[in-house]
Design a protein around this motif. Structure first.
Motif, PDB file in Angstrom:
ATOM      1  N   CYS A  51       3.152   0.130  -9.486  1.00 18.55           N
ATOM      2  CA  CYS A  51       1.962   0.478 -10.252  1.00 18.55           C
ATOM      3  C   CYS A  51       0.756   0.407  -9.325  1.00 18.55           C
ATOM      4  O   CYS A  51       0.717  -0.412  -8.394  1.00 18.55           O
ATOM      5  N   GLY A  52      -0.227   1.261  -9.539  1.00 17.45           N
ATOM      6  CA  GLY A  52      -1.472   1.169  -8.786  1.00 17.45           C
ATOM      7  C   GLY A  52      -2.161  -0.158  -9.094  1.00 17.45           C
ATOM      8  O   GLY A  52      -2.211  -0.592 -10.246  1.00 17.45           O
ATOM      9  N   TYR A  53      -2.673  -0.827  -8.052  1.00 14.89           N
ATOM     10  CA  TYR A  53      -3.322  -2.128  -8.236  1.00 14.89           C
ATOM     11  C   TYR A  53      -4.760  -1.892  -8.693  1.00 14.89           C
ATOM     12  O   TYR A  53      -5.694  -1.925  -7.904  1.00 14.89           O
ATOM     13  N   SER A  54      -4.907  -1.657  -9.976  1.00  9.92           N
ATOM     14  CA  SER A  54      -6.186  -1.273 -10.558  1.00  9.92           C
ATOM     15  C   SER A  54      -7.120  -2.469 -10.721  1.00  9.92           C
ATOM     16  O   SER A  54      -6.720  -3.627 -10.582  1.00  9.92           O
ATOM     17  N   LYS A  55      -8.377  -2.176 -11.078  1.00 12.50           N
ATOM     18  CA  LYS A  55      -9.351  -3.246 -11.327  1.00 12.50           C
ATOM     19  C   LYS A  55      -8.906  -4.120 -12.488  1.00 12.50           C
ATOM     20  O   LYS A  55      -9.140  -5.328 -12.503  1.00 12.50           O
ATOM     21  N   THR A  56      -8.248  -3.491 -13.470  1.00 10.28           N
ATOM     22  CA  THR A  56      -7.751  -4.256 -14.617  1.00 10.28           C
ATOM     23  C   THR A  56      -6.732  -5.298 -14.181  1.00 10.28           C
ATOM     24  O   THR A  56      -6.769  -6.448 -14.625  1.00 10.28           O
TER      25      THR A  56
ATOM     26  N   GLY B 143      -5.890  11.206   2.130  1.00 10.59           N
ATOM     27  CA  GLY B 143      -5.654  10.790   3.507  1.00 10.59           C
ATOM     28  C   GLY B 143      -5.839   9.298   3.710  1.00 10.59           C
ATOM     29  O   GLY B 143      -5.858   8.820   4.841  1.00 10.59           O
ATOM     30  N   GLU B 144      -5.979   8.544   2.619  1.00  5.53           N
ATOM     31  CA  GLU B 144      -6.167   7.101   2.683  1.00  5.53           C
ATOM     32  C   GLU B 144      -5.029   6.391   1.956  1.00  5.53           C
ATOM     33  O   GLU B 144      -4.238   7.019   1.261  1.00  5.53           O
ATOM     34  N   THR B 145      -4.969   5.056   2.129  1.00  5.67           N
ATOM     35  CA  THR B 145      -3.940   4.284   1.451  1.00  5.67           C
ATOM     36  C   THR B 145      -4.490   3.689   0.157  1.00  5.67           C
ATOM     37  O   THR B 145      -5.653   3.303   0.081  1.00  5.67           O
ATOM     38  N   ASP B 146      -3.647   3.631  -0.862  1.00  2.14           N
ATOM     39  CA  ASP B 146      -3.991   3.020  -2.142  1.00  2.14           C
ATOM     40  C   ASP B 146      -3.266   1.685  -2.269  1.00  2.14           C
ATOM     41  O   ASP B 146      -2.122   1.542  -1.836  1.00  2.14           O
TER      42      ASP B 146
ATOM     43  N   GLU C 210       0.836  -1.198   0.000  1.00  2.00           N
ATOM     44  CA  GLU C 210       0.000   0.000   0.000  1.00  2.00           C
ATOM     45  C   GLU C 210       0.871   1.248   0.000  1.00  2.00           C
ATOM     46  O   GLU C 210       2.037   1.207   0.404  1.00  2.00           O
ATOM     47  N   LYS C 211       0.297   2.341  -0.455  1.00  2.00           N
ATOM     48  CA  LYS C 211       0.991   3.640  -0.470  1.00  2.00           C
ATOM     49  C   LYS C 211       0.024   4.712  -0.001  1.00  2.00           C
ATOM     50  O   LYS C 211      -1.140   4.741  -0.432  1.00  2.00           O
ATOM     51  N   MET C 212       0.491   5.587   0.894  1.00  2.00           N
ATOM     52  CA  MET C 212      -0.360   6.656   1.399  1.00  2.00           C
ATOM     53  C   MET C 212      -0.658   7.673   0.303  1.00  2.00           C
ATOM     54  O   MET C 212       0.241   8.138  -0.380  1.00  2.00           O
TER      55      MET C 212
END
Length: 258
Positions: free
Chosen positions: A210-215, A184-187, A177-179
């Motif tokens: 990379c962002g853990y996207s729906k794809t 103010g939340e984690t991605d 995760e990354k802030m």
């Protein structure tokens, strides 16, 4: 005479008579982008998501002027402590501890210096005192600190990244995760290793994120899975070890190893 920050200053005053400059020793980190600038500023208590200042105030008992955050240096066993690198309007650089720069932003800072009999700011003393105090609280002994610094690897050269979308191969290294300092939340994030650009202009990237996207989630990825995909690589730091980010991955395909 001119009036600055609640006290009078001579127009002919030479600021160098009241500032002891401590230039950064060796290389220092600069900010990758606005997100990185905001994240570090919030970490130091100098910025907020609603107040992203481009300039801050530098004060001594007899001088005050606007400065900009040029970058920072790291120290401590794992580089967990920072010294900020400031730039004055004449291009001069000096180092300062984040907590002391934060104190300077208060309205009564200069008055407190004057009432205490101090007429000038010693950047060298402040940086040294703060560093000594914080390192003294570490569970490691000074000898261990020196050993860790001696083993610190030199900074990797910055890669010349393609501006257009390219084709990649990579392996899934970790899910983490990354802030997000704006929400103010984690991605959710996926870390890749052995990232390579393949095709006409091949380039080895190494680690990237990379962002853990729906794809990506649709592929039901696991650690160790090898992938091929299209995407764009940008210089956006996740950590000291992971400097590059993959944006908009598409045409994702798992690589089957026979």
């Amino acid at each position: 005479m001119s009036f600055l920050g609640g006290f009078f200053v001579s127009d002919t005053m030479n600021k160098k008579d009241h500032i002891h400059y401590i230039p950064p020793q060796g290389d220092y980190f600069t900010f990758n982008d606005e997100d990185h600038y905001l994240a570090k500023g919030m970490e130091w208590g100098l910025l907020t998501a609603r107040s992203v200042k481009k300039e801050l105030v530098f004060k001594t008992g007899r001088h005050e002027e606007r400065v900009t955050l040029k970058g920072y240096q790291e120290y401590g066993i794992d580089g967990q402590f920072n010294t900020i690198v400031l730039e004055f309007d004449d291009g001069e650089l000096t180092c300062i501890h984040p907590a002391y720069l934060k104190e300077m932003q208060s309205a009564g800072f200069a008055k407190e210096l004057l009432s205490g009999g101090s007429t000038e700011y010693s950047a060298k003393k402040e940086v040294t005192d703060k560093a000594t105090s914080e390192e003294a609280t570490s569970v490691e002994k000074p000898a261990v600190v020196k050993k860790a610094k001696a083993k610190k690897a030199p900074a990797k050269p910055k890669l010349e990244l393609p501006e257009e979308k390219v084709h990649f191969t990579a392996s899934v290294k970790e899910f983490t995760e990354k802030m997000n300092h704006f929400t103010g939340e984690t991605d959710e994030v996926v870390l890749f290793e052995n990232v390579k650009i393949i095709g006409e202009a091949e380039l080895y990237i190494g680690d990237a994120w990379c962002g853990y996207s729906k794809t990506l989630k649709k592929l039901e990825l696991e650690e160790g899975v090898e992938l091929e995909f299209d995407g764009k690589i940008v210089d956006k730091k996740f950590s000291k070890e992971v400097r590059y980010k993959v944006n908009n991955p598409s045409k994702l395909k798992k690589v089957e190893n026979n």
